[in-house]
Write a protein that holds these residues in place. Structure first.
Motif, PDB file in Angstrom:
ATOM      1  N   PRO A   1     -66.832 -11.106  38.278  1.00 56.41           N
ATOM      2  CA  PRO A   1     -66.124 -11.427  37.036  1.00 56.41           C
ATOM      3  C   PRO A   1     -65.299 -12.680  37.180  1.00 56.41           C
ATOM      4  O   PRO A   1     -64.758 -12.972  38.249  1.00 56.41           O
ATOM      5  CB  PRO A   1     -65.254 -10.188  36.800  1.00 56.41           C
ATOM      6  CG  PRO A   1     -65.936  -9.092  37.532  1.00 56.41           C
ATOM      7  CD  PRO A   1     -66.556  -9.740  38.742  1.00 56.41           C
TER       8      PRO A   1
ATOM      9  N   SER B   1     -62.185 -15.189  36.888  1.00 58.62           N
ATOM     10  CA  SER B   1     -60.766 -14.927  37.091  1.00 58.62           C
ATOM     11  C   SER B   1     -60.017 -15.118  35.792  1.00 58.62           C
ATOM     12  O   SER B   1     -60.367 -15.978  34.976  1.00 58.62           O
ATOM     13  CB  SER B   1     -60.208 -15.878  38.151  1.00 58.62           C
ATOM     14  OG  SER B   1     -60.406 -17.221  37.741  1.00 58.62           O
ATOM     15  N   SER B   2     -58.991 -14.297  35.587  1.00 59.73           N
ATOM     16  CA  SER B   2     -58.212 -14.400  34.361  1.00 59.73           C
ATOM     17  C   SER B   2     -57.296 -15.603  34.400  1.00 59.73           C
ATOM     18  O   SER B   2     -56.817 -15.969  35.455  1.00 59.73           O
ATOM     19  CB  SER B   2     -57.374 -13.129  34.183  1.00 59.73           C
ATOM     20  OG  SER B   2     -58.238 -12.015  34.040  1.00 59.73           O
TER      21      SER B   2
ATOM     22  N   GLN C   1     -69.349 -14.309  32.177  1.00 54.82           N
ATOM     23  CA  GLN C   1     -70.336 -14.081  33.221  1.00 54.82           C
ATOM     24  C   GLN C   1     -71.629 -14.818  32.911  1.00 54.82           C
ATOM     25  O   GLN C   1     -71.827 -15.365  31.831  1.00 54.82           O
ATOM     26  CB  GLN C   1     -70.612 -12.585  33.378  1.00 54.82           C
ATOM     27  CG  GLN C   1     -69.452 -11.816  33.994  1.00 54.82           C
ATOM     28  CD  GLN C   1     -69.795 -10.356  34.190  1.00 54.82           C
ATOM     29  OE1 GLN C   1     -70.718  -9.842  33.578  1.00 54.82           O
ATOM     30  NE2 GLN C   1     -69.031  -9.681  35.038  1.00 54.82           N
TER      31      GLN C   1
ATOM     32  N   VAL D   1     -66.559  -4.117  35.756  1.00 53.69           N
ATOM     33  CA  VAL D   1     -65.813  -5.209  35.122  1.00 53.69           C
ATOM     34  C   VAL D   1     -64.576  -4.663  34.422  1.00 53.69           C
ATOM     35  O   VAL D   1     -63.484  -5.244  34.507  1.00 53.69           O
ATOM     36  CB  VAL D   1     -66.716  -5.967  34.131  1.00 53.69           C
ATOM     37  CG1 VAL D   1     -65.932  -7.086  33.436  1.00 53.69           C
ATOM     38  CG2 VAL D   1     -67.934  -6.539  34.840  1.00 53.69           C
TER      39      VAL D   1
ATOM     40  N   GLU E   1     -60.479  -5.616  34.997  1.00 50.33           N
ATOM     41  CA  GLU E   1     -59.604  -6.040  33.904  1.00 50.33           C
ATOM     42  C   GLU E   1     -58.435  -5.075  33.741  1.00 50.33           C
ATOM     43  O   GLU E   1     -57.310  -5.488  33.476  1.00 50.33           O
ATOM     44  CB  GLU E   1     -60.410  -6.131  32.607  1.00 50.33           C
ATOM     45  CG  GLU E   1     -59.641  -6.706  31.436  1.00 50.33           C
ATOM     46  CD  GLU E   1     -59.189  -8.144  31.680  1.00 50.33           C
ATOM     47  OE1 GLU E   1     -58.154  -8.532  31.099  1.00 50.33           O
ATOM     48  OE2 GLU E   1     -59.858  -8.865  32.443  1.00 50.33           O
TER      49      GLU E   1
ATOM     50  N   GLN F   1     -64.004 -11.296  29.902  1.00 51.86           N
ATOM     51  CA  GLN F   1     -64.608 -11.285  31.232  1.00 51.86           C
ATOM     52  C   GLN F   1     -66.127 -11.240  31.156  1.00 51.86           C
ATOM     53  O   GLN F   1     -66.828 -11.963  31.864  1.00 51.86           O
ATOM     54  CB  GLN F   1     -64.093 -10.079  32.028  1.00 51.86           C
ATOM     55  CG  GLN F   1     -62.653 -10.175  32.471  1.00 51.86           C
ATOM     56  CD  GLN F   1     -62.473 -11.120  33.665  1.00 51.86           C
ATOM     57  OE1 GLN F   1     -63.380 -11.860  34.037  1.00 51.86           O
ATOM     58  NE2 GLN F   1     -61.289 -11.111  34.248  1.00 51.86           N
TER      59      GLN F   1
END
Length: 385
Positions: free
Chosen positions: A382, A384-385, A371, A297, A301, A367
């Motif tokens: 993860p 999505s941003s 989850q 993860v 990121e 993130q």
């Protein structure tokens, strides 16, 4: 950030310097309460108070619970802050404890602030712990850390790193030994033949200990704090040394213990005896499948920040070892970038890394929080941003 960092760096807070540690905890308490955290101070006796700050999210009881850990104590003597106050030279900042690890403590506060200002609260709880005895092995804060680790789902330790791309996924464990030699005193001029030198016997054993590096690869033995009788005209009847042993596995630590016992049992100088005392330290922190899931993860990121993250194993110990002992999956070296730790006039922080690594920490928390309830060690993708 730099103003607050300078304030903390310019306060002497070597381990056991209670006044300075207490002052720093007072500032941290004020800043954390301003962010909405509930803060408590725990008595650390001769090491000063330890601080615990809790921030409740919007999913109490079901959201991810994070434990962030840092320390405010340094290795420096009283007067160090006056002799070498905080200063900035371009992209570098200097001062006692600036990278180990007062900048990591400040960075954590601003990562938390970034999450709050973006109105992100999709977690169960974020708990921050700042102790004042880490440089001595966390003797008074260890029970507190273990208790809080059992209440968390993810551990994030804010020790510094030497590069923006590096975090830590494993650390060696460490044991400490006292090796004492007894011999026979005698006049070194008139009757040296009647003496049995504990110092000479200790010297033989130190050489044998150094040879263990060849027999036990990956295990390190560091001999230090030598001592003996001081009179020059007497064959010394007593000698001693301390030994620091480190290994990536418990099996390595046990193999080291067996080898040291064998060295202690033999003698090169007839009439001398050896006594070996083992003090168990922190257990090895290993890259379990749960830890590697956290690394995955973190890598995703980091890519969003233009970083190709590398997870390393390190020889030094930290409070991450303690968290992992309780079974809490933990990542370490999430703090800012710098170097020359424990070197008073050279310890430095790379100032731009406060922002970059702070963004990595905040993004990682986000993130992981998004989850499923049990993502560590699972196959989750993860968010999505």
């Amino acid at each position: 950030m730099l103003q607050r960092l300078a304030l903390l760096v310019n306060i002497d807070s070597g381990t056991g310097q209670v006044e300075g540690v207490t002052r720093i905890m007072g500032y941290l308490r004020s800043w954390l309460e301003a962010l909405g955290c509930s803060v408590t101070l725990h008595d650390g006796g001769q090491y000063g108070p330890h601080l615990v700050a809790r921030l409740r999210g919007s999913r109490p009881g079901e959201g991810r619970r994070f434990l962030l850990v840092g320390h405010v104590d340094t290795v420096y003597a009283p007067g160090s802050a006056l002799a070498c106050p905080f200063r900035r030279d371009g992209e570098l900042a200097f001062g006692p404890g600036v990278i180990d690890m007062k900048s990591g403590v400040i960075m954590a506060l601003y990562s938390l602030r970034a999450l709050l200002e973006s109105h992100f609260a999709d977690f169960g709880e974020i708990c921050l712990v700042f102790n004042g005895d880490e440089e001595m092995g966390s003797p008074s804060s260890a029970p507190l850390l273990r208790e809080l680790a059992r209440q968390a789902d993810v551990g994030l330790v804010l020790e510094p790193t030497r590069s923006p791309e590096i975090i830590t996924e494993a650390r060696k464990g460490a044991d400490r030994y006292l090796l004492e030699i007894s011999g026979q005193a005698a006049h070194s001029g008139a009757e040296p033949h009647r003496g049995r030198s504990a110092v000479i016997e200790l010297a033989h054993k130190i050489v044998a200990i150094d040879h263990l590096h060849t027999l036990l690869p990956g295990v390190t033995f560091n001999v230090t704090r030598l001592g003996s009788s001081e009179l020059l005209n007497v064959v010394p009847e007593m000698a001693r040394c301390w030994i620091s042993v480190r290994a990536y596995t418990q099996e390595g630590l046990e193999a080291a213990a067996e080898a040291l016992e064998q060295i202690a049992a033999c003698s090169s100088v007839p009439g001398t005896r050896a006594y070996l005392t083992r003090t168990r330290g922190r257990l090895p922190y290993q890259a379990t499948p749960q830890v590697r899931a956290l690394v995955a993860v973190a890598r995703l990121e980091a890519q969003a920040l233009g970083l190709e993250l590398v997870a390393e194993a390190k020889g030094g110990v930290s409070d991450a070892n303690l968290l992992m002992q309780t079974g809490l999956p933990t990542l370490d070296s999430l703090g800012p970038v710098g170097g020359k730790m424990h070197v008073l006039r050279e310890e430095f922080l790379r100032v731009p890394s406060l922002v970059l690594r702070g963004a990595l920490l905040a993004g990682l928390i986000r993130q992981l929080a998004l989850q499923a309830p049990n993502p560590v060690g699972g196959e989750e993708t993860p968010a999505s941003s």
